[in-house]
Motif scaffolding. Sequence first.
Motif, PDB file in Angstrom:
ATOM      1  N   ALA A   1       0.817  -1.205   0.000  1.00 44.23           N
ATOM      2  CA  ALA A   1       0.000   0.000   0.000  1.00 44.23           C
ATOM      3  C   ALA A   1       0.852   1.257   0.000  1.00 44.23           C
ATOM      4  O   ALA A   1       0.560   2.225  -0.707  1.00 44.23           O
ATOM      5  CB  ALA A   1      -0.929  -0.012   1.216  1.00 44.23           C
ATOM      6  N   LEU A   2       1.913   1.264   0.800  1.00 49.57           N
ATOM      7  CA  LEU A   2       2.771   2.432   0.840  1.00 49.57           C
ATOM      8  C   LEU A   2       3.431   2.667  -0.508  1.00 49.57           C
ATOM      9  O   LEU A   2       3.550   3.793  -0.965  1.00 49.57           O
ATOM     10  CB  LEU A   2       3.840   2.256   1.932  1.00 49.57           C
ATOM     11  CG  LEU A   2       3.328   2.367   3.365  1.00 49.57           C
ATOM     12  CD1 LEU A   2       4.464   2.157   4.346  1.00 49.57           C
ATOM     13  CD2 LEU A   2       2.680   3.715   3.616  1.00 49.57           C
TER      14      LEU A   2
ATOM     15  N   LEU B   1     -13.942   5.143  -2.334  1.00 51.35           N
ATOM     16  CA  LEU B   1     -13.248   4.494  -1.221  1.00 51.35           C
ATOM     17  C   LEU B   1     -13.281   5.321   0.060  1.00 51.35           C
ATOM     18  O   LEU B   1     -13.036   4.789   1.144  1.00 51.35           O
ATOM     19  CB  LEU B   1     -11.791   4.216  -1.613  1.00 51.35           C
ATOM     20  CG  LEU B   1     -11.574   3.114  -2.650  1.00 51.35           C
ATOM     21  CD1 LEU B   1     -10.111   3.055  -3.061  1.00 51.35           C
ATOM     22  CD2 LEU B   1     -12.025   1.762  -2.115  1.00 51.35           C
ATOM     23  N   LEU B   2     -13.598   6.606  -0.045  1.00 51.99           N
ATOM     24  CA  LEU B   2     -13.673   7.440   1.154  1.00 51.99           C
ATOM     25  C   LEU B   2     -14.766   6.954   2.098  1.00 51.99           C
ATOM     26  O   LEU B   2     -14.735   7.241   3.296  1.00 51.99           O
ATOM     27  CB  LEU B   2     -13.926   8.906   0.777  1.00 51.99           C
ATOM     28  CG  LEU B   2     -12.871   9.586  -0.109  1.00 51.99           C
ATOM     29  CD1 LEU B   2     -13.235  11.043  -0.319  1.00 51.99           C
ATOM     30  CD2 LEU B   2     -11.481   9.460   0.489  1.00 51.99           C
TER      31      LEU B   2
ATOM     32  N   ALA C   1      -7.082   5.222  -1.892  1.00 49.19           N
ATOM     33  CA  ALA C   1      -7.439   6.411  -1.118  1.00 49.19           C
ATOM     34  C   ALA C   1      -6.802   6.290   0.255  1.00 49.19           C
ATOM     35  O   ALA C   1      -6.765   5.202   0.833  1.00 49.19           O
ATOM     36  CB  ALA C   1      -8.949   6.560  -0.997  1.00 49.19           C
ATOM     37  N   ILE C   2      -6.297   7.400   0.755  1.00 49.89           N
ATOM     38  CA  ILE C   2      -5.596   7.401   2.038  1.00 49.89           C
ATOM     39  C   ILE C   2      -6.238   8.435   2.960  1.00 49.89           C
ATOM     40  O   ILE C   2      -6.508   9.567   2.548  1.00 49.89           O
ATOM     41  CB  ILE C   2      -4.112   7.760   1.866  1.00 49.89           C
ATOM     42  CG1 ILE C   2      -3.481   6.934   0.751  1.00 49.89           C
ATOM     43  CG2 ILE C   2      -3.350   7.547   3.171  1.00 49.89           C
ATOM     44  CD1 ILE C   2      -2.075   7.383   0.398  1.00 49.89           C
TER      45      ILE C   2
ATOM     46  N   ASN D   1       0.399   7.773  10.625  1.00 47.39           N
ATOM     47  CA  ASN D   1      -0.579   6.718  10.902  1.00 47.39           C
ATOM     48  C   ASN D   1      -1.737   6.682   9.896  1.00 47.39           C
ATOM     49  O   ASN D   1      -2.921   6.728  10.286  1.00 47.39           O
ATOM     50  CB  ASN D   1      -1.135   6.882  12.319  1.00 47.39           C
ATOM     51  CG  ASN D   1      -0.059   6.881  13.367  1.00 47.39           C
ATOM     52  OD1 ASN D   1       0.849   6.062  13.325  1.00 47.39           O
ATOM     53  ND2 ASN D   1      -0.151   7.807  14.319  1.00 47.39           N
ATOM     54  N   PRO D   2      -1.455   6.590   8.611  1.00 44.73           N
ATOM     55  CA  PRO D   2      -2.531   6.596   7.617  1.00 44.73           C
ATOM     56  C   PRO D   2      -3.321   5.295   7.606  1.00 44.73           C
ATOM     57  O   PRO D   2      -2.846   4.246   8.039  1.00 44.73           O
ATOM     58  CB  PRO D   2      -1.765   6.769   6.299  1.00 44.73           C
ATOM     59  CG  PRO D   2      -0.440   6.112   6.560  1.00 44.73           C
ATOM     60  CD  PRO D   2      -0.120   6.449   7.993  1.00 44.73           C
ATOM     61  N   THR D   3      -4.524   5.401   7.092  1.00 40.00           N
ATOM     62  CA  THR D   3      -5.332   4.234   6.779  1.00 40.00           C
ATOM     63  C   THR D   3      -5.549   4.235   5.267  1.00 40.00           C
ATOM     64  O   THR D   3      -5.948   5.251   4.702  1.00 40.00           O
ATOM     65  CB  THR D   3      -6.692   4.270   7.500  1.00 40.00           C
ATOM     66  OG1 THR D   3      -6.456   4.300   8.916  1.00 40.00           O
ATOM     67  CG2 THR D   3      -7.534   3.058   7.172  1.00 40.00           C
ATOM     68  N   ILE D   4      -5.273   3.103   4.622  1.00 37.67           N
ATOM     69  CA  ILE D   4      -5.244   3.042   3.166  1.00 37.67           C
ATOM     70  C   ILE D   4      -6.295   2.072   2.657  1.00 37.67           C
ATOM     71  O   ILE D   4      -6.355   0.922   3.101  1.00 37.67           O
ATOM     72  CB  ILE D   4      -3.855   2.601   2.665  1.00 37.67           C
ATOM     73  CG1 ILE D   4      -2.788   3.564   3.197  1.00 37.67           C
ATOM     74  CG2 ILE D   4      -3.806   2.532   1.149  1.00 37.67           C
ATOM     75  CD1 ILE D   4      -1.365   3.116   2.917  1.00 37.67           C
ATOM     76  N   ALA D   5      -7.123   2.542   1.738  1.00 43.47           N
ATOM     77  CA  ALA D   5      -8.121   1.696   1.088  1.00 43.47           C
ATOM     78  C   ALA D   5      -7.692   1.450  -0.348  1.00 43.47           C
ATOM     79  O   ALA D   5      -7.242   2.362  -1.034  1.00 43.47           O
ATOM     80  CB  ALA D   5      -9.497   2.357   1.123  1.00 43.47           C
ATOM     81  N   ILE D   6      -7.818   0.213  -0.802  1.00 38.52           N
ATOM     82  CA  ILE D   6      -7.404  -0.174  -2.146  1.00 38.52           C
ATOM     83  C   ILE D   6      -8.547  -0.898  -2.825  1.00 38.52           C
ATOM     84  O   ILE D   6      -9.186  -1.771  -2.222  1.00 38.52           O
ATOM     85  CB  ILE D   6      -6.180  -1.111  -2.100  1.00 38.52           C
ATOM     86  CG1 ILE D   6      -5.031  -0.452  -1.334  1.00 38.52           C
ATOM     87  CG2 ILE D   6      -5.722  -1.482  -3.510  1.00 38.52           C
ATOM     88  CD1 ILE D   6      -3.891  -1.396  -1.027  1.00 38.52           C
ATOM     89  N   SER D   7      -8.812  -0.547  -4.076  1.00 39.63           N
ATOM     90  CA  SER D   7      -9.795  -1.291  -4.850  1.00 39.63           C
ATOM     91  C   SER D   7      -9.112  -1.955  -6.034  1.00 39.63           C
ATOM     92  O   SER D   7      -8.110  -1.470  -6.550  1.00 39.63           O
ATOM     93  CB  SER D   7     -10.915  -0.376  -5.358  1.00 39.63           C
ATOM     94  OG  SER D   7     -10.464   0.451  -6.415  1.00 39.63           O
ATOM     95  N   GLY D   8      -9.648  -3.083  -6.444  1.00 39.02           N
ATOM     96  CA  GLY D   8      -9.073  -3.812  -7.559  1.00 39.02           C
ATOM     97  C   GLY D   8      -9.562  -5.244  -7.547  1.00 39.02           C
ATOM     98  O   GLY D   8     -10.606  -5.563  -6.969  1.00 39.02           O
ATOM     99  N   THR D   9      -8.816  -6.108  -8.181  1.00 40.24           N
ATOM    100  CA  THR D   9      -9.143  -7.531  -8.180  1.00 40.24           C
ATOM    101  C   THR D   9      -8.259  -8.204  -7.154  1.00 40.24           C
ATOM    102  O   THR D   9      -7.069  -8.408  -7.375  1.00 40.24           O
ATOM    103  CB  THR D   9      -8.901  -8.143  -9.576  1.00 40.24           C
ATOM    104  OG1 THR D   9      -9.655  -7.416 -10.535  1.00 40.24           O
ATOM    105  CG2 THR D   9      -9.314  -9.605  -9.604  1.00 40.24           C
ATOM    106  N   LEU D  10      -8.835  -8.520  -6.012  1.00 38.72           N
ATOM    107  CA  LEU D  10      -8.059  -8.991  -4.863  1.00 38.72           C
ATOM    108  C   LEU D  10      -8.526 -10.383  -4.452  1.00 38.72           C
ATOM    109  O   LEU D  10      -9.657 -10.547  -3.982  1.00 38.72           O
ATOM    110  CB  LEU D  10      -8.221  -8.008  -3.693  1.00 38.72           C
ATOM    111  CG  LEU D  10      -7.931  -6.536  -4.030  1.00 38.72           C
ATOM    112  CD1 LEU D  10      -8.375  -5.647  -2.887  1.00 38.72           C
ATOM    113  CD2 LEU D  10      -6.458  -6.331  -4.322  1.00 38.72           C
TER     114      LEU D  10
END
Length: 322
Positions: A10-11, A34-35, A88-89, A98-107
Amino acid sequence: MKKITIWTTALMIAISVAVVSLAAKPAAQTGIDLLNVLPDGKGAVVIDVQKVVTSSLFTQEKLKNLLDKAQNEIAHIGLNISDFNAVAISFPAAGLSNPTIAISGTLNQNTILAQLRDKPNVKVESEKYKGFDIQKVTEVSKPDANGKAAVNINNSTAFVFFDSNTTVVSSLAGVRAAIDARGGERPSLAKNTEITGALSQNPTAPISFALQMDANAAKGLANNSLPLPNFDTLKLVFGAVELTNGVGINATLRSDNAEHAKAMADQLTGLVGMVKGFLSASNDPKLAPLGDALKNLTVTTIDADVKINGTFPMELISQFLK
């Protein structure tokens, strides 16, 4: 020991100004969508990963090598760069920690977990939280002479799969907060009208950002080596990074009133002029062209807003990366 976790992935994707991206594929969710699964905070970054990877920026050898390196890293946990669509972070404080990270895709959750559990240097634990399985990944050292391996609790990451297209990565507390935000038990970043309003100013940009300022954040911008303006009246910073013909940056610094904005703009204009002169006079072949590029940088005011716009052409970036 390199930490091979979803957090590393993610980073790499989100923080390093889009050093990681993907091939064109319709996103399950956009970065703005993603927010809704991120807890409210003081700042946000939204990345359209597709637009970043397909830009000419990654035709540059050094950046292409970084992309290849990132792909090699995430391949160890059963992922491909083409699996990702948007990022989105959320930052809980203006200090951007201390971020929180959201990821969209084919997971593929099963593949990712199986690959992680197969790694000798990580420990994977699971806990239930309000109907969701939170996975906690912790780095484990190599066994010592007595066969004991130490767990590095400072090198741990949590993540949760909301569905086959969405995951959230953070600390354990951050992931729990994201679950609460998704369920409506606490405010999500999507409910922050100042942040979302700022992000909506650049809806098609590959990278957009917004940051609510406070007194501590303003003090953090102070720099003893540069005559920076007084940012005490700064309330909001937002803008975008464009990648159409090089790297274009547009940013808005929103002050509390027009008078303070004008003073800030004047100080920034003077600072840009000083930097232009220094770079243009440099004997370094990489620095001198930057002075010319800064000639296209503009600083203007509209009411309480200071607008900063500039473009660094691909030719300049190519020369700087040599």
